[in-house]
Design a protein around this motif. Sequence first.
Motif, short mmCIF file in Angstrom:
data_model
loop_
_atom_site.label_atom_id
_atom_site.label_comp_id
_atom_site.label_asym_id
_atom_site.label_seq_id
_atom_site.Cartn_x
_atom_site.Cartn_y
_atom_site.Cartn_z
N ARG A 60 8.47 -1.03 64.59
CA ARG A 60 7.84 -2.16 63.88
C ARG A 60 6.38 -1.85 63.58
NH1 ARG A 60 10.78 -5.28 61.26
NH2 ARG A 60 9.13 -6.83 61.30
N PHE A 68 5.41 -0.91 54.51
CA PHE A 68 6.74 -0.87 55.09
C PHE A 68 6.64 -0.42 56.54
CE2 PHE A 68 7.81 -0.68 50.63
CZ PHE A 68 9.03 -1.32 50.53
N ASP A 72 11.97 -1.00 58.40
CA ASP A 72 12.29 -1.40 57.03
C ASP A 72 12.99 -0.27 56.28
OD1 ASP A 72 10.97 -3.89 57.37
OD2 ASP A 72 9.05 -2.98 56.81
N ARG A 76 17.58 -2.54 60.31
CA ARG A 76 17.58 -3.21 61.61
C ARG A 76 19.02 -3.46 62.03
NH1 ARG A 76 14.26 -5.92 64.98
NH2 ARG A 76 14.98 -7.88 65.91
N THR A 124 13.41 -10.69 51.40
CA THR A 124 13.32 -10.99 52.83
C THR A 124 11.94 -11.55 53.10
OG1 THR A 124 14.81 -9.14 53.35
CG2 THR A 124 13.53 -10.07 55.17
N TYR A 126 9.39 -12.87 56.12
CA TYR A 126 9.13 -12.85 57.55
C TYR A 126 8.17 -13.97 57.92
CZ TYR A 126 11.32 -8.25 57.50
OH TYR A 126 12.22 -7.22 57.34
N TYR A 137 9.59 -8.86 51.42
CA TYR A 137 10.24 -7.74 50.74
C TYR A 137 10.95 -8.28 49.51
CZ TYR A 137 14.06 -4.56 49.57
OH TYR A 137 14.94 -3.75 48.88
N MET A 156 7.04 -4.22 49.22
CA MET A 156 6.73 -4.92 50.46
C MET A 156 5.29 -5.42 50.36
SD MET A 156 7.91 -5.99 53.36
CE MET A 156 9.28 -4.96 53.89
#
Length: 197
Positions: A60, A68, A72, A76, A124, A126, A137, A156
């Motif tokens: 991470r 990224f 990524d 995952r 995506t 977060y 993303y 990203m």
Amino acid sequence: MPLRGGAYLGEQKYYVYFRRPADVSQMTLLVWKHQDRDDDRWLYLPALDLVKRIAASDKRTSFVGSDFFYEDISGRSIDADSHELIETTDNYYVVRNKPKRPGEVEFAYYDVYIHKQSFLPVRTEYIDDSDNLYRRYTALAVENIQGYPTVVKARMENLRNGGTTELTYSGIDYDLGLPEDVFSERYLRRAPREYLQ
């Protein structure tokens, strides 16, 4: 081929070769994905002629200074999170993913927008512990290559510092019949050029 709910759950191997920009040209990343333990990751840095083993605790963290993360790039594990379908729109299934071990990650959860026709994750988002969106993303371009819908450009964004990284994939081919030994440490330094044309 082990499947659960349509997801492929077997061992997977990734070999990624970078052409551009110049500061990462000829760099390679090798990932062996496992279901029962942490993934193995290696990075070859041509400027130093160095093969570096990437610790599981670094998954991470920034991938070579980009926005990224290593995770990524290589993906995952489906078992790392709990999953809930929270919304269905005309174009997307929206799935909320919460980490089973929150102390190992910097997010509280992330929402994935899965395109209904292609089943590709195209966005995506977060979310942190304060319920703020801080990383995003986005698949910027998708092409049908040899019958497979394929992301060919992605971005990203780090919304905390304004950073943005775009990845472009080119020369994509499927079902090449790659020999198993390509996915080994010895090919980190010596890229299999016959497959990289």
